[in-house]
Design an enzyme around this catalytic site. Sequence first.
Site: not given
Length: 287
Positions: A119, A140, A152, A190
């Site tokens: 992440s 991800h 992702e 993130n």
Amino acid sequence: MNVQTVGLVGAGQMGRGIAQVCAVAGSNVILNDIDDEAIRRGLLGVEAGLARMVSKGTIAENEVGSIRARISGSIEVRQLAACELVIEAATERLQIKQDILKALDGIVRSDAIIATNTSSVSVTKLGAVLADPSRFVGLHFFNPVPVMELVEVIRGLQTSDATFDTVVGFAKRVGKTPIDVKNSPGFAVNRILVPMINEAIFALHEGLASAEQIDAGMKLGANHPIGPLALADLIGLDTALAIMDVLCSEFNDPKYRPAPLLREMVDAGYLGRKSGRGFYVYPDARA
């Protein structure tokens, strides 16, 4: 490449969630972890996840047996040799991930794709430990994997077009919506989300409002479906801290400094839902 068998290294929250969505979509899955107990917990987590799908009407009860039969567990990483795609879903620590990838490099078939569910860690840096980093990519998923639609897809500097295109197709086949994201600390989601959570922890530490009030404020005032502190508990406070440490280190910018309360709670073992206690208490939690 037609991905028929998927290997998962790591049977925790993310690994078992990915295993579940792959099996539901028709893939065979080999779930790998360091010991039998970790695999047992992972498989129990998959069974609980399938039961939730039945209760919601997402799958029929008579489908559960065949889905579960597509998932096997093994502590032997060499069992992943038959997989067309192997996804590393271990803890968010660079050295641990690099060690896993080095081990996989000597085991999986030469045309197999190796992916990381990281992440925050650089896909380029991770891929550099492989003999052929062109077959390495970031994939991800988001927690809880069976619920969250997004994936992702992060291309490292060395990732080939064929590798990228294959995992985009795979993500769609397992019912996810992939987005193409540049390799950068924290990637897209993130990079935005975890600093917001970190700021909420600063606000709590400073006594600005209680955890319940902060979460209610963001739900009712910003239309978030879940408050940032409850979300931190869901993600895992150790994971949130690891992401903030990567952002702070890689960008060398103090605005990404982890909140002291976040670090202290991780030191105390208050990791959120998976430990039974974070910003809230979860009496029925099971790691």
